[in-house]
Scaffold this active site. Sequence first.
Site, PDB file in Angstrom:
ATOM      1  N   GLU A 293       0.843  -1.192   0.000  1.00  0.00           N
ATOM      2  CA  GLU A 293       0.000   0.000   0.000  1.00  0.00           C
ATOM      3  C   GLU A 293       0.883   1.247   0.000  1.00  0.00           C
ATOM      4  O   GLU A 293       1.806   1.378   0.794  1.00  0.00           O
ATOM      5  CB  GLU A 293      -0.875  -0.020   1.256  1.00  0.00           C
ATOM      6  CG  GLU A 293      -1.662   1.253   1.496  1.00  0.00           C
ATOM      7  CD  GLU A 293      -2.304   1.269   2.878  1.00  0.00           C
ATOM      8  OE1 GLU A 293      -3.295   1.996   3.058  1.00  0.00           O
ATOM      9  OE2 GLU A 293      -1.807   0.546   3.772  1.00  0.00           O
ATOM     10  N   LYS A 350      -9.172   1.462  -2.042  1.00  0.00           N
ATOM     11  CA  LYS A 350      -9.447   1.071  -0.664  1.00  0.00           C
ATOM     12  C   LYS A 350     -10.813   1.614  -0.229  1.00  0.00           C
ATOM     13  O   LYS A 350     -11.060   2.820  -0.283  1.00  0.00           O
ATOM     14  CB  LYS A 350      -8.342   1.612   0.250  1.00  0.00           C
ATOM     15  CG  LYS A 350      -8.435   1.175   1.692  1.00  0.00           C
ATOM     16  CD  LYS A 350      -7.228   1.716   2.467  1.00  0.00           C
ATOM     17  CE  LYS A 350      -7.217   1.251   3.909  1.00  0.00           C
ATOM     18  NZ  LYS A 350      -6.020   1.746   4.633  1.00  0.00           N
ATOM     19  N   CYS A 401      -4.788  -3.097   3.228  1.00  0.00           N
ATOM     20  CA  CYS A 401      -4.563  -2.865   4.648  1.00  0.00           C
ATOM     21  C   CYS A 401      -5.758  -3.227   5.534  1.00  0.00           C
ATOM     22  O   CYS A 401      -6.064  -4.390   5.717  1.00  0.00           O
ATOM     23  CB  CYS A 401      -4.123  -1.414   4.860  1.00  0.00           C
ATOM     24  SG  CYS A 401      -3.242  -1.165   6.431  1.00  0.00           S
TER      25      CYS A 401
END
Length: 531
Positions: A293, A350, A401
């Site tokens: 990320e 995300k 994440c």
Amino acid sequence: MQKKQSKKQGERLTALLPYLIALASGILMGLTVAPVGAWLLAWIAIVPLWVLVVTSAKGKNKFPPAFLWGIGYHGVALSWITGIHPMTWLGVPWLPSLAITLFCWGFISVLGGVFLAIWAAVMVRLAGQKPWLRLLIGTAVWCGLESLWSAGPLWWSSLAYTQSPHNLVIVHLGQLSGPNTVTAAIVAVNGLIAEAYINRQDTKMSFAPLQFVNKYLAIATGLLITLHLIGFILYSRPIAQPPEAALKVGIVQGNIPNRLLRSSEGFRRAQENYTNGYLTLADQGVDAVLTPEGALPIFQRNLLETALVAAVKEKGVVAWIGAFGERGDSYTISLFTFNSKGEIVSRYEKSKLVPLGEYIPFEGILGGLIQRLSPLEAHQVPGSANQIFDTPFGRAIASICYESAFPEQFRRQAAAGGQFIVSSSNDAHYTASMPFQHHAQDIMRAIESDRWSARATNTGYSAFIDPHGRTLWMSGYNTYETHAETIYRRQTKTLYVRWGDWLTPLLLISSGGAWLLICGIKKLNAIDLIL
């Protein structure tokens, strides 16, 4: 006089004892995850809480201390949050940084306490009911509350993750109905042990109650063994590895400290580390390279000018590059697929952002009080909840994440045809126990979806995981590393992928029906007595 004072002190200690026991047992549950990993404690740590809650309704204590149990568990399990302090590298002064850190840690711990207090409030009303009804409703409500909590933006510490990565056999129950299957198993076993103790106390250990205790303990033991046998059957199934489904993936762990992300030196090191890592892996004959990320902390429009993309054009090996996407005046944390020509062919954004870390809840109220932790000045926004991530190798299941904590994200993508998992993270903000817990979450997602997983992080732990949750390779922590492993694309669909979490609604409906039935019977009996 001294006797009176001693008596008062004894009464105070007696009054405090239930709260101390609840807090201590919650802390024991918190020790089941990293860094301690005492996973066996999960099968007994709820017992004191269950006993205290049920017996409190029969005595003078009408306010069971479940709130402290929740604070103990979630506070210890999530203590890695304190690792974000100090945030001086983001321009946050030392004292405000400490205040923000304590607020984050305290808020999530208190929220856990609130959910446990709700569970206890339901259980108190069941104190006079049959033990089997308390077991059914207690398990159903706990699972229902975890489902409710996981539907919001703040979620991490499910009871189920106390068993990962150490007890992979029981984690395989997640293939049936997701992590709540494991949660239900833990709560039910604890409840049976607690009911054995409660009924032992009520009946003063005469011969009959001794049989009753043995009966409940026998059921608890039988249930524990049976559930592990079911998990072992699922764990023992062979994994098909046809050559045509093979995919050799390389991972680059760049090891760029977050404090450097805002500097030109940090960007220079990121370009150098990820470009060199990509070239090393390309020479090893990988099919694709995965980066963490925000590996290159720049916007999409600037990616094509980087040395890493130039290397992709030169070597012709697919790359998944973490960077920032643009959406009007806002930005997204994104994972880009670059094909063999160095062209962007897909992008995953995300969708689960970290509260306070990546966005401010109730920003109109709190925006002026809390400084965002993001290194960018623009406004960060989440991606769509219904994304698909197509790659040159077929559809993948993508996760960035924090999303590893949300099983529905993976289930939905697996149901939509995702054949393997690519997980891209940056856990460098926190203490070392956090990335290991993150790895445990990714193990659960691989098992539930029956997929191979490649996990790339900035500073560790990067890893490869097979569909049975076995870690094929895991990186060191705070190290620069590259590694290649062969994973396999799969199109199987577990019961959980097909039906989702069907167990929790079933438990809630059946327990509600049982409650209404018993209440109805009691009313009929009361009418008969009147007549």
